[in-house]
Motif scaffolding. Structure first.
Motif, PDB file in Angstrom:
ATOM      1  N   GLU A 140       0.833  -1.202   0.000  1.00 30.55           N
ATOM      2  CA  GLU A 140       0.000   0.000   0.000  1.00 30.55           C
ATOM      3  C   GLU A 140       0.871   1.258   0.000  1.00 30.55           C
ATOM      4  O   GLU A 140       0.610   2.218  -0.745  1.00 30.55           O
ATOM      5  CB  GLU A 140      -0.925  -0.009   1.221  1.00 30.55           C
ATOM      6  CG  GLU A 140      -1.808   1.223   1.322  1.00 30.55           C
ATOM      7  CD  GLU A 140      -2.585   1.284   2.626  1.00 30.55           C
ATOM      8  OE1 GLU A 140      -2.947   2.402   3.041  1.00 30.55           O
ATOM      9  OE2 GLU A 140      -2.821   0.213   3.231  1.00 30.55           O
ATOM     10  N   LEU A 141       1.907   1.270   0.834  1.00 28.93           N
ATOM     11  CA  LEU A 141       2.779   2.434   0.929  1.00 28.93           C
ATOM     12  C   LEU A 141       3.568   2.635  -0.367  1.00 28.93           C
ATOM     13  O   LEU A 141       3.689   3.765  -0.866  1.00 28.93           O
ATOM     14  CB  LEU A 141       3.729   2.273   2.114  1.00 28.93           C
ATOM     15  CG  LEU A 141       3.059   2.318   3.494  1.00 28.93           C
ATOM     16  CD1 LEU A 141       4.030   1.874   4.579  1.00 28.93           C
ATOM     17  CD2 LEU A 141       2.533   3.714   3.800  1.00 28.93           C
ATOM     18  N   ALA A 162       9.046   8.101   8.840  1.00 28.79           N
ATOM     19  CA  ALA A 162       9.805   8.422   7.635  1.00 28.79           C
ATOM     20  C   ALA A 162       9.051   7.973   6.387  1.00 28.79           C
ATOM     21  O   ALA A 162       8.886   8.739   5.426  1.00 28.79           O
ATOM     22  CB  ALA A 162      11.175   7.753   7.696  1.00 28.79           C
ATOM     23  N   ILE A 163       8.581   6.729   6.417  1.00 28.03           N
ATOM     24  CA  ILE A 163       7.873   6.197   5.243  1.00 28.03           C
ATOM     25  C   ILE A 163       6.582   6.955   4.997  1.00 28.03           C
ATOM     26  O   ILE A 163       6.288   7.394   3.874  1.00 28.03           O
ATOM     27  CB  ILE A 163       7.595   4.690   5.424  1.00 28.03           C
ATOM     28  CG1 ILE A 163       8.907   3.908   5.477  1.00 28.03           C
ATOM     29  CG2 ILE A 163       6.719   4.169   4.287  1.00 28.03           C
ATOM     30  CD1 ILE A 163       8.739   2.435   5.781  1.00 28.03           C
ATOM     31  N   LYS A 164       5.788   7.137   6.059  1.00 22.77           N
ATOM     32  CA  LYS A 164       4.474   7.766   5.882  1.00 22.77           C
ATOM     33  C   LYS A 164       4.587   9.232   5.502  1.00 22.77           C
ATOM     34  O   LYS A 164       3.756   9.748   4.745  1.00 22.77           O
ATOM     35  CB  LYS A 164       3.648   7.594   7.151  1.00 22.77           C
ATOM     36  CG  LYS A 164       3.192   6.149   7.354  1.00 22.77           C
ATOM     37  CD  LYS A 164       2.231   5.999   8.501  1.00 22.77           C
ATOM     38  CE  LYS A 164       1.706   4.565   8.580  1.00 22.77           C
ATOM     39  NZ  LYS A 164       0.757   4.366   9.699  1.00 22.77           N
ATOM     40  N   SER A 165       5.596   9.912   6.010  1.00 23.94           N
ATOM     41  CA  SER A 165       5.750  11.326   5.656  1.00 23.94           C
ATOM     42  C   SER A 165       6.110  11.469   4.182  1.00 23.94           C
ATOM     43  O   SER A 165       5.618  12.377   3.496  1.00 23.94           O
ATOM     44  CB  SER A 165       6.814  11.979   6.534  1.00 23.94           C
ATOM     45  OG  SER A 165       8.093  11.380   6.325  1.00 23.94           O
ATOM     46  N   ILE A 166       6.959  10.575   3.699  1.00 20.92           N
ATOM     47  CA  ILE A 166       7.345  10.629   2.285  1.00 20.92           C
ATOM     48  C   ILE A 166       6.172  10.254   1.391  1.00 20.92           C
ATOM     49  O   ILE A 166       5.907  10.903   0.380  1.00 20.92           O
ATOM     50  CB  ILE A 166       8.541   9.683   2.033  1.00 20.92           C
ATOM     51  CG1 ILE A 166       9.778  10.225   2.761  1.00 20.92           C
ATOM     52  CG2 ILE A 166       8.824   9.555   0.541  1.00 20.92           C
ATOM     53  CD1 ILE A 166      10.930   9.247   2.805  1.00 20.92           C
ATOM     54  N   VAL A 167       5.451   9.190   1.783  1.00 16.19           N
ATOM     55  CA  VAL A 167       4.287   8.772   0.995  1.00 16.19           C
ATOM     56  C   VAL A 167       3.222   9.860   1.005  1.00 16.19           C
ATOM     57  O   VAL A 167       2.611  10.174  -0.026  1.00 16.19           O
ATOM     58  CB  VAL A 167       3.714   7.444   1.543  1.00 16.19           C
ATOM     59  CG1 VAL A 167       2.381   7.119   0.879  1.00 16.19           C
ATOM     60  CG2 VAL A 167       4.699   6.305   1.316  1.00 16.19           C
TER      61      VAL A 167
END
Length: 550
Positions: free
Chosen positions: A143-144, A438-443
């Motif tokens: 999903e990400l 980190a992942i969610k902010s970039i996504v």
């Protein structure tokens, strides 16, 4: 963006109305004051399951209503989905009454909860404390990556087709199983049909055979008696000869009308008896059955009797009805085979389409995974993991699955000298929190979602790392409305707006309240988060320094 929320009779909230500002908003408060209850209420109105347990007052209904303002892009998408004009604003409302019945409204028009669940992903994304555990799951990792790769709509289309594909596979399995059962049964049904069809059934035949065989069983007596009758009638001095003598005696004396009548009557009687004699002779000849024909009649009668007993009917009509039913079954088997062929053809066509979609997904994922990996590593370094490593392992498969034709695994290492391994085998709680952010902010930076909510994603971090997390959230808020529930003073200090959640306890009830803090109140609250209540002088000084860092 989220403009407002109105909550009535939900959990420990009696009545609460909030106008949400743009930008970065922090929500703080004591544990148990009701911060996460706000998230629960929001998830309820967005389509999560709920029951009467959420009712504060068990005698009144619960109402949660949210209002979103829409930009042109999202408005156009929702107008297509809802098949109506949203006019730049969307109001969602959901109610549940004491009986447990739920009602849903979109812009005051009754709707299905599925309709809200369809539009919600275009409006808001909620990330909670324990969502970081989802990061260990392959589905969340896909999903990400797909969100970052702008493949969300492509994957939704693939998933829709794949669901239909699974349904087809299940239908084919069921159809094949039933067909195999029917094929085993078909031989027996075909045998029964052939048996009845070859019997050449005639509705009147059985009764006629029964009558003929009954006569045949008495034919010997009938023939003997008829022969005796013929002797009485035609032998010398028999009845006919005697009638002849009578007429000869009457013939010369027919001088009177009545004698003439007698004469004629005897003449007629003699002819009638002669005719009867001929008829009896003919009937006697018919009684002389040919043994082979009699045997055939008996065999045919026995055959029909056996069929009656075998199929448990009492008439030829019943046998004919059963034969017609068997014929219909045999025809149905052919239709079953046609259905299976159609299902297999549909599956093949859909499979071809799915493979094309899966290959396009793989191409986009491979292309963007390199960029995502680099950005995550850069952000991990900013979050204090200078030796952090991150890999995206996308493995090609030769068969379809729920994600396409790929297997995905995120590999991570936080320490120098350690090679990246599966996240579940590598990261501590604080490290997962930082990786998750980190992942969610970039996504999120690559998404078009107007509103993001983070519920206590700062678990396991503090100090400088928490401050850096707050700065990252503030950067995200430049492109999104961002609301975070936090226990971290460092993160709260990065926010543009600060709400404080508290319990208002009266004599008999406790109610959750929410207050937008002014500058001084905000300073005091952040200082309390650093040292306790009342805050120390050094804590107040530290709070001023944190706020000044903006």
């Amino acid at each position: 963006m989220l403009k407002s929320i109105r909550i009535k009779n939900y959990a420990i909230i009696d009545h609460l109305e909030i106008e949400w500002p743009e930008g970065f908003t922090a929500i703080t408060g004591e544990t148990g004051a009701g911060k996460s209850i706000l998230i629960g209420a929001l998830q309820f109105v967005l389509g999560n399951r709920a029951d009467v347990k959420v009712l504060r007052n068990q005698n009144e209904k619960c109402v949660v209503e949210v209002c979103f303002s829409l930009n042109n892009e999202i408005q156009n998408q929702l107008d297509i989905i809802l098949e109506e004009k949203t006019d730049g604003e969307l109001i969602l409302r959901r109610e549940i009454n004491p009986a447990g019945k739920s009602r849903t409204f979109i812009n005051d028009t009754p709707a299905l909860v599925q309709n809200i669940q369809t539009v919600a992903p275009f409006l808001i994304s909620i990330h909670q404390q324990f969502d970081q555990l989802d990061l260990l799951e392959e589905a969340k990792q896909f999903e990400l990556l797909d969100s970052f790769s702008q493949l969300k709509s492509e994957f939704i289309n693939y998933k829709k087709n794949y669901s239909q594909y699974l349904i087809l596979c299940k239908q084919i399995d069921e159809c094949t199983h039933k067909l195999n059962e029917h094929l085993a049964e078909q031989d027996f049904i075909q045998f029964q049909f052939n048996e009845l069809n070859q019997a050449q059934l005639n509705p009147d035949e059985y009764k006629q055979l029964e009558d003929d065989l009954n006569i045949a069983s008495k034919s010997e007596v009938i023939i003997q008696n008829i022969q005796q009758i013929n002797i009485l009638l035609e032998s010398e001095k028999g009845i006919i000869d005697q009638l002849q003598e009578v007429t000869q005696l009457l013939k010369p004396i027919r001088i009177e009308t009545q004698i003439e009548e007698f004469y004629q009557s005897f003449i007629q009687m003699k002819e009638e008896i002669r005719e009867l004699t001929h008829s009896l002779e003919k009937f006697k000849d018919r009684m002389e059955f040919d043994p082979s024909r009699l045997s055939q009649m008996q065999e045919r009668f026995d055959q029909l009797t056996r069929l009656h007993n075998k199929y448990r009917v009492t008439s030829i009509e019943g046998l004919i009805e059963i034969k017609d039913q068997l014929q219909s079954k045999l025809k149905g088997y052919g239709e079953f085979e046609d259905k299976l062929k159609t299902l297999e053809l549909n599956k093949k066509e859909l499979e071809t389409e799915l493979i094309e979609q899966a290959l396009l997904l793989r191409k986009g994922r491979l292309k963007n995974s390199t960029f995502l990996k680099k950005e995550i590593v850069d952000l991990l370094h900013q979050l204090g993991m200078e030796h952090g490593q991150f890999e995206i392992n996308l493995t090609e498969l030769d068969q379809l699955n729920q994600f396409g034709m790929d297997r995905l695994e995120y590999l991570f290492s936080a320490n120098k000298g350690s090679s990246p391994k599966a996240i579940k085998n590598q990261a501590s709680g604080g490290e997962i929190s930082r990786l998750n952010l980190a992942i969610k902010s970039i996504v999120a930076a690559n998404s078009h979602l107007p509103t993001l909510i983070f519920d206590e994603i700062d678990s396991g971090v503090s100090g400088q790392i928490a401050l850096q997390m707050g700065s990252i959230l503030r950067q995200m808020a430049e492109q999104h409305q961002l609301i975070t529930i936090t226990h971290s003073a460092q993160i709260a200090s990065r926010a543009e707006h600060h709400f404080f959640v508290y319990k208002d306890s009266k004599a008999t009830t406790t109610n959750t309240k929410l207050k937008l803090l002014n500058n001084q109140e905000r300073l005091t609250e952040i200082a309390k988060m650093l040292s306790g209540d009342p805050p120390t002088v050094s804590a107040i000084k530290n709070a001023k320094e944190l706020i000044a860092l903006q």
